[in-house]
Write a protein that holds these residues in place. Structure first.
Motif: not given
Length: 350
Positions: A55-57, A154-168, A178-184
């Protein structure tokens, strides 16, 4: 996008130990690791750390390198681990520092649709851009735990989708962490502040700015996760595979959404609209005729290893579904490298 049932621990060796189910850190997680069981205890955290670093990279290859560097640093520095924080927290602290180092001076990764407007059928495909330009796919098994609370999965799967990773990747590196640690991962503000050697006020400010940035792009981290594939979606995938392998454009048209997109990294060119996608298949993409598709799972969505008619690698497809149709086809053309990552053979297995 919070995994609400798993509290994160403090991320520094100088903080209080993280609470376990009874409110106290477990002895196993808190005690300094002995050399003889350290390797096994480090390895137990590899999958979640790989998901965090991905998610970071935005690259599965860079994420695996970052996790390996994290493990090496932990192994070499285990004598400094004093047990005042959990081993998991200590590893996240190391992994965060590794990722922040890797992101210094680097340009953000993206998808083709993040960089330019959709092309037309008569647009030349152009020259492929370097691998470092693109968000890459990642096998689910490398970043998602096999067992756990279904809601968290389900939340973990959503947070590795291409669109979300691109937004990150639109976020500054520390905001991203911060966002990954707090929100994911549901770390508290005080835990994140300790990990980043910052203040709670600074963490809360960074989170607010990160949320605003993602909201402006339409990627809301608090949005509900996609549900697992239902029977209708599984049937849709079967019809897609059948149409694609038979190169039946009428059948393919029936399963594609009117605004379906097609992207083909490493090329910047991408298309929007069912007519243009089908037109591409009948024109420049006619080499797909006779393809074989082998099902996989990538970025929390269905995926396929696509082989040419002669059985050689062609592309790694990541397929997105919504509203009873295929809404996006991401065809990553670095096939041999990606097939190796996904553990599929370099010849169609039949």
């Amino acid at each position: 996008m919070k995994q609400s049932t798993h509290s994160a621990e403090h991320a520094t060796t100088g903080g209080d130990p993280a609470p376990g189910p009874d409110g106290a850190a477990s002895d196993a997680d808190r005690r300094p690791p002995e050399r003889d069981d350290l390797a096994d205890r480090l390895e137990a955290h590899r999958t979640e750390l790989t998901g965090y670093c991905y998610r970071m990279l935005g690259s599965a290859f860079e994420a695996e390198d970052a996790v390996q560097e994290t493990m090496v640093r932990a192994w070499r520095g285990h004598h400094r681990f004093e047990g005042r924080a959990s081993l998991r927290s200590w590893l996240y602290r190391i992994a965060t520092n590794v990722c922040l180092d890797l992101l210094k001076g680097s340009s953000r990764r993206a998808r083709p649709m993040d960089l330019a407007s959709p092309a037309s059928l008569d647009t030349p495909i152009g020259t492929g851009l370097p691998e470092t330009t693109w968000i890459g796919p990642v096998p689910d098994e490398r970043v998602l735990a096999r067992a756990g609370d279904p809601a968290d999965t389900a939340l973990a799967r959503e947070s590795v989708r291409l669109a979300f990773v691109s937004a990150l990747q639109r976020l500054a590196p520390r905001q991203r962490a911060v966002l990954i640690l707090r929100e994911v991962l549901s770390w508290s503000a005080s835990e994140v502040a300790e990990l980043l050697d910052s203040s709670v006020a600074s963490v809360n400010s960074a989170l607010q700015r990160a949320r605003a940035t993602l909201a402006a792009t339409g990627d809301d981290p608090a949005a509900p996760p996609a549900r697992p594939l239902d029977a209708a979606q599984r049937d849709l995938l079967k019809r897609y595979v059948d149409a694609f392998e038979r190169f039946d454009m009428a059948a393919l048209t029936a399963v594609l959404h009117e605004d379906c997109t097609l992207s083909m990294p490493p090329y910047a060119l991408w298309l929007r609209g069912r007519a243009d996608v089908v037109g591409w298949m009948l024109g420049p993409g006619c080499g797909c005729r006779g393809s074989h598709l082998v099902p996989l799972s990538a970025n929390g969505t269905p995926a396929f290893a696509q082989y040419r008619a002669d059985g050689t690698p062609w592309a790694l497809q990541v397929v997105e579904l919504a509203d009873g149709h295929v809404t996006a086809l991401h065809a990553f053309l670095d096939a041999e490298r990606l097939f190796s990552l996904f553990g599929v053979p370099l010849r169609y297995p039949g």
